[in-house]
Enzyme design. Sequence first.
Site, short mmCIF file in Angstrom:
data_model
loop_
_atom_site.label_atom_id
_atom_site.label_comp_id
_atom_site.label_asym_id
_atom_site.label_seq_id
_atom_site.Cartn_x
_atom_site.Cartn_y
_atom_site.Cartn_z
N ILE A 1 -10.75 36.44 -0.04
CA ILE A 1 -9.73 37.21 0.67
C ILE A 1 -9.01 38.21 -0.23
O ILE A 1 -8.21 39.01 0.25
CB ILE A 1 -8.71 36.28 1.37
CG1 ILE A 1 -8.15 35.24 0.39
CG2 ILE A 1 -9.32 35.61 2.60
CD1 ILE A 1 -7.02 34.40 0.95
N GLY B 1 -7.94 40.37 -7.75
CA GLY B 1 -6.98 41.00 -8.65
C GLY B 1 -7.65 41.35 -9.96
O GLY B 1 -8.87 41.29 -10.09
N ASP C 1 6.48 42.10 -12.37
CA ASP C 1 5.39 42.84 -11.74
C ASP C 1 5.61 42.95 -10.23
O ASP C 1 4.72 42.67 -9.43
CB ASP C 1 4.06 42.16 -12.04
CG ASP C 1 2.87 43.09 -11.85
OD1 ASP C 1 3.08 44.32 -11.71
OD2 ASP C 1 1.72 42.60 -11.83
#
Length: 642
Positions: free
Chosen positions: A69, A72, A185
């Site tokens: 799904i 990164g 982040d």
Amino acid sequence: MTDHLELKQLSLDDDEYQDKTNTAYFNVDEIPHASELPPLNGTSDRSIFRESMCVAKQQIGSYVIGEQIGKGGFASVFKGLNTLTGDFVAIKRFDKSRISKEQLSSISTELDLLQRLKHESIVTILGQEENEHYIFIFLEFMENGSLATILNNFGTFPESLICTYVDNVLKGLAYLHSEGVIHRDIKAANILINKAGDAKLSDFGVAGEIKESDKRYSVVGTPYWMAPEVIEISGSVQVSDIWSIGCTIIELLTSTPPYFNLNPMSAMFRIVQDDKPPFPKNISNELLDFLDRCFCKNIEERATAKELLSHPWITKNRTILIHHQRNSSFKQHQQSFPSLDQISKTISVFVSTNDDSENSSHNTSRSSSFRDDDDDSKTNTIAIRPTATNHQSSSSNSPTTNKGDNLENKKAQMEISLLKLKNKELEGELKKESEKLIESEKKYKEILLSAMHYIYIVDSTMNITGGVKQTISDEVAHLRTVMRDQIEIEYFNAFPDDNMVPRFIQRRLTRDTLIHIPKKALEAQKRREKEEKKKEKKDKDKKDKDKKDKDKEKKKSPDSSIIDFSNSSSSSSSNSSSNLLSPTSNSSSNNNNSRSPMVIGKRTTSKNQINITNEINQHITNNVKLTPPTIVNNPNPYPKSP
Ligand SMILES: Nc1ncnc2c1ncn2[C@@H]1O[C@H](COP(=O)(O)OP(=O)(O)OP(=O)(O)O)[C@@H](O)[C@H]1O
């Protein structure tokens, strides 16, 4: 550590893995027919083929890995199934062979932080596993993926929706910061959305903890979202995340963070150089102020997450959101309301169930199977009819239980039927009883009314005739009054609400006022009767006397009576009379008559009558035309002399 992975599978790269496992595991229809496949161990049995396909699944502990799904920089993310609980999860898998030692330490940091931090706006970690090749992190499954994915799929968001997400994220950040953790982040790709639309922070790979010193001196994060102090290596602080929040808002408004048209180095330069990044046009004043508070170069002046949570841009939108949520939750509930069709179906089933039990009470010899079949023909809904359901389920499972259940059901139905019958009997008896009461009451009322009516008629008859016909004695009258009173009291007691009573009493009152009249009237009548009798006697006596006198007169002269009325002497009147009545009478006679017209008239009339009679007789005998009698008519009794 348990590892059920086949070595063959581990040798495949991600794309190849997906191609070969996802479809086979999740879409059974696409599995080729067993006949089309080469025989397995000499058999072409389909079940064996399925088993062989299931071997291809990856199972880590109680988790089975599903389709990919997300992907990164360091990890691939899969959808997973917890076979113990049935919950879906996200499985983040790190390939050990592809990560440096530094990256490995960041993974362990992320694991540590996630295990320690528990907040509704932070993705929950459910566990971790490791084998020779991979590190697995099991995470709360965020069904709608990241905001970056949603942004890609649906385009930019309106302020209100952004505000909703930012509100969630700020809550998570406020918590993180209070725990001494900087995310470092923050960006749309690291904000995940679950099926309810809640935003949660994820990816704590570069997150850092502030320990002895207040700042972490390293350049970490993604350039376009970086705060100037991070780029300058002057140290990242909690509010560095707030700068990134400002960049994320612009990203969600415009689809890119500030300076995205520049290369990362130029962008970083501009971030440090410019007073503030360029703001998008057409944004609300509240958002302008909010962004101003995020993009403060001076970290002392920059707002904290906690402060921003009470910023007007957030609070105002929060109120609107609550309103929308209430509306949508109502709509959700409304959707779950049964439709009219469902309601009517349920009612019909309920009625049919009742009918069935009633039928069974009247016809206990009907078999339960017959009843079930009949039920099914009436309606398809069997679930709310325990008898039918029990019968069906038990017949397929255990015959012994089926028999027992049926007996129990029959017994229960019989009891209900008996109760119903008893109720009906009682109901019937009560009905009869009340009917009797009503009937007897009606009769009683009729009797009382007719009695009263009778008495009333008697009384009114007496009153109408003015008491003349009252022939009852005082004793009887008294008894009648007592009876009348008793009846009226009785009636009043028996039917207090009946408006007939006041009417009767009213009539009686009128009657009572009139009852005194007959006594007086009676006395007056007696007086009248006496007087009348006296008068009658007097008149009779007078008549007799007159008759006698007349007879005497007649014997002397036939016109004696007439002559009596004249003032003249009897001889002269007799003469004059003959003269006057004669048609050949002279004028001198006329002159005499004119002096006493009243007497003349009387006499004239009498003579005329005689004359007329004579004339008629004559006419009849001679058949001559009748002429009116010549009445002496002198218009001027005193004519003027010439
Ligand atoms: N819990 C989750 N539920 C659903 N999807 C997820 C979940 N975690 C991650 N993903 C998906 O996987 C993608 C990559 O995840 P993540 O950002 O954590 O990986 P990464 O390798 O750490 O990324 P980065 O390069 O930003 O460090 C996300 O953008 C998201 O679409």
